[in-house]
Design a protein around this motif. Sequence first.
Motif, PDB file in Angstrom:
ATOM      1  N   VAL A   1       0.867  -1.187   0.000  1.00 13.46           N
ATOM      2  CA  VAL A   1       0.000   0.000   0.000  1.00 13.46           C
ATOM      3  C   VAL A   1       0.897   1.227   0.000  1.00 13.46           C
ATOM      4  O   VAL A   1       1.744   1.388   0.883  1.00 13.46           O
ATOM      5  CB  VAL A   1      -0.931   0.015   1.224  1.00 13.46           C
ATOM      6  N   GLU A   2       0.710   2.085  -0.983  1.00 11.57           N
ATOM      7  CA  GLU A   2       1.578   3.255  -1.157  1.00 11.57           C
ATOM      8  C   GLU A   2       0.807   4.551  -0.931  1.00 11.57           C
ATOM      9  O   GLU A   2      -0.329   4.702  -1.392  1.00 11.57           O
ATOM     10  CB  GLU A   2       2.192   3.271  -2.562  1.00 11.57           C
ATOM     11  N   PHE A   3       1.462   5.491  -0.244  1.00 14.89           N
ATOM     12  CA  PHE A   3       0.915   6.822  -0.018  1.00 14.89           C
ATOM     13  C   PHE A   3       1.778   7.841  -0.760  1.00 14.89           C
ATOM     14  O   PHE A   3       2.986   7.664  -0.905  1.00 14.89           O
ATOM     15  CB  PHE A   3       0.857   7.114   1.480  1.00 14.89           C
TER      16      PHE A   3
ATOM     17  N   ALA B   1       2.436  -4.615   3.341  1.00 15.33           N
ATOM     18  CA  ALA B   1       3.457  -3.604   3.618  1.00 15.33           C
ATOM     19  C   ALA B   1       2.912  -2.234   3.266  1.00 15.33           C
ATOM     20  O   ALA B   1       2.063  -2.097   2.375  1.00 15.33           O
ATOM     21  CB  ALA B   1       4.730  -3.877   2.815  1.00 15.33           C
ATOM     22  N   VAL B   2       3.375  -1.204   3.970  1.00 16.31           N
ATOM     23  CA  VAL B   2       3.030   0.171   3.628  1.00 16.31           C
ATOM     24  C   VAL B   2       4.314   0.946   3.380  1.00 16.31           C
ATOM     25  O   VAL B   2       5.334   0.722   4.040  1.00 16.31           O
ATOM     26  CB  VAL B   2       2.191   0.858   4.733  1.00 16.31           C
ATOM     27  N   LEU B   3       4.243   1.864   2.422  1.00 19.89           N
ATOM     28  CA  LEU B   3       5.425   2.646   2.090  1.00 19.89           C
ATOM     29  C   LEU B   3       5.021   3.954   1.424  1.00 19.89           C
ATOM     30  O   LEU B   3       3.864   4.177   1.082  1.00 19.89           O
ATOM     31  CB  LEU B   3       6.380   1.837   1.203  1.00 19.89           C
ATOM     32  N   GLY B   4       6.004   4.801   1.224  1.00 21.53           N
ATOM     33  CA  GLY B   4       5.796   6.074   0.552  1.00 21.53           C
ATOM     34  C   GLY B   4       6.987   6.969   0.794  1.00 21.53           C
ATOM     35  O   GLY B   4       7.815   6.716   1.682  1.00 21.53           O
ATOM     36  N   ALA B   5       7.085   8.015   0.009  1.00 20.98           N
ATOM     37  CA  ALA B   5       8.167   8.984   0.137  1.00 20.98           C
ATOM     38  C   ALA B   5       7.616  10.321   0.593  1.00 20.98           C
ATOM     39  O   ALA B   5       6.506  10.709   0.223  1.00 20.98           O
ATOM     40  CB  ALA B   5       8.904   9.155  -1.195  1.00 20.98           C
ATOM     41  N   SER B   6       8.377  11.023   1.433  1.00 20.97           N
ATOM     42  CA  SER B   6       8.023  12.345   1.928  1.00 20.97           C
ATOM     43  C   SER B   6       6.699  12.275   2.704  1.00 20.97           C
ATOM     44  O   SER B   6       6.604  11.556   3.687  1.00 20.97           O
ATOM     45  CB  SER B   6       7.976  13.343   0.770  1.00 20.97           C
ATOM     46  N   GLN B   7       5.667  12.986   2.264  1.00 24.00           N
ATOM     47  CA  GLN B   7       4.373  12.860   2.938  1.00 24.00           C
ATOM     48  C   GLN B   7       3.929  11.402   2.968  1.00 24.00           C
ATOM     49  O   GLN B   7       3.388  10.921   3.971  1.00 24.00           O
ATOM     50  CB  GLN B   7       3.313  13.694   2.227  1.00 24.00           C
ATOM     51  N   GLY B   8       4.181  10.675   1.881  1.00 26.37           N
ATOM     52  CA  GLY B   8       3.828   9.267   1.846  1.00 26.37           C
ATOM     53  C   GLY B   8       4.553   8.462   2.906  1.00 26.37           C
ATOM     54  O   GLY B   8       3.993   7.529   3.494  1.00 26.37           O
ATOM     55  N   GLY B   9       5.818   8.829   3.173  1.00 29.44           N
ATOM     56  CA  GLY B   9       6.557   8.163   4.235  1.00 29.44           C
ATOM     57  C   GLY B   9       6.008   8.488   5.607  1.00 29.44           C
ATOM     58  O   GLY B   9       5.936   7.624   6.487  1.00 29.44           O
TER      59      GLY B   9
END
Length: 324
Positions: A88-90, A182-190
């Motif tokens: 799951v990505e933000f 799993a959950v992941l993301g960069a910047s705000q997504g992180g």
Amino acid sequence: MALFDLPLDELHAYRSRSVEPEDFDAFWSGTLDEAGAHELDARFELCADLGLVTVDVYDVTFTGFGGHPVKGWFVIPAGTTEPLPVVVEFIGYGGGRSLPHEHLLWASAGMAHFVMDTRGQGGVWAPGDTADPVGSGPSVPGFMTRGIEDPATYYFRRVITDAVRAVEAARSHPLADTARTAVLGASQGGGLALAVAGLVPDLAAVAPDVPFLCDFPRAARVTDRKPYREIGDYLKTHRGRAEQTHRTLAYFDGVHFAARGRAPALFSVAMEDLTCPPSTVFAAFNAYAHADKEIEVYDFNDHEGGGPFQHAAQLAWLPRLLKA
């Protein structure tokens, strides 16, 4: 930009001064209970005529905070018949879910990939499709100060709730293996991945890449770059509200969510990052509760962080945690 924050040895020892509210757990328990009163109603509509032959793409709508509809994509390897591990990505600040062909990585690695659109965003660098029907009092342009007068009305209460519900929506698809999420993301997504890590107890892995929304007391003072600068601009205009503002932000600080993290984690940090300063990332990493945690350090990078190199690190790390 040369190094501007603490040296690496001090970063490994750094601890945030963000004060956790005494009712932090009660606040989030009540928020999620309130959201749970609305049916999830996750709907997956298979997309045709996208020109993609290696993946199947579903246009998703589910019910987020306040019963509001939230959009997403669900991307799986074409012809999948058995349940797959789920990533799951933000999305980063200002961006939306964009177009399906931009989300091929995790399906190409043999996983189901759920991409959550971010309410009200998607008007800066990647288009979005989810409205935020809730208004707010006076705020600085952007999202950091919307409803900041009170934790109950703060913008990120809605977004973090959406993110928890996105995990529920992803897991509701019959081709999702719920035990391997799993959950992941960069910047705000992180930052959202960290929040979910603190609120969803049975994740298999968490990968916050140069995470935003961490260590607000330091972030608001150590960098002059937006989005954190939105907080300073608000306080420059609304004199005398610093204490209340930081009280609200404490309920949304990634440091406090990290202290509740119950899954293995792979962080990343960029030592010349003016958007999410290294000390704010290490504040969350050092607070992260699970013993199985790693951090990739990119010495000469700004907020782009590791980019494709971090994706490669995740591709090497995730399969051992999501194996059958």
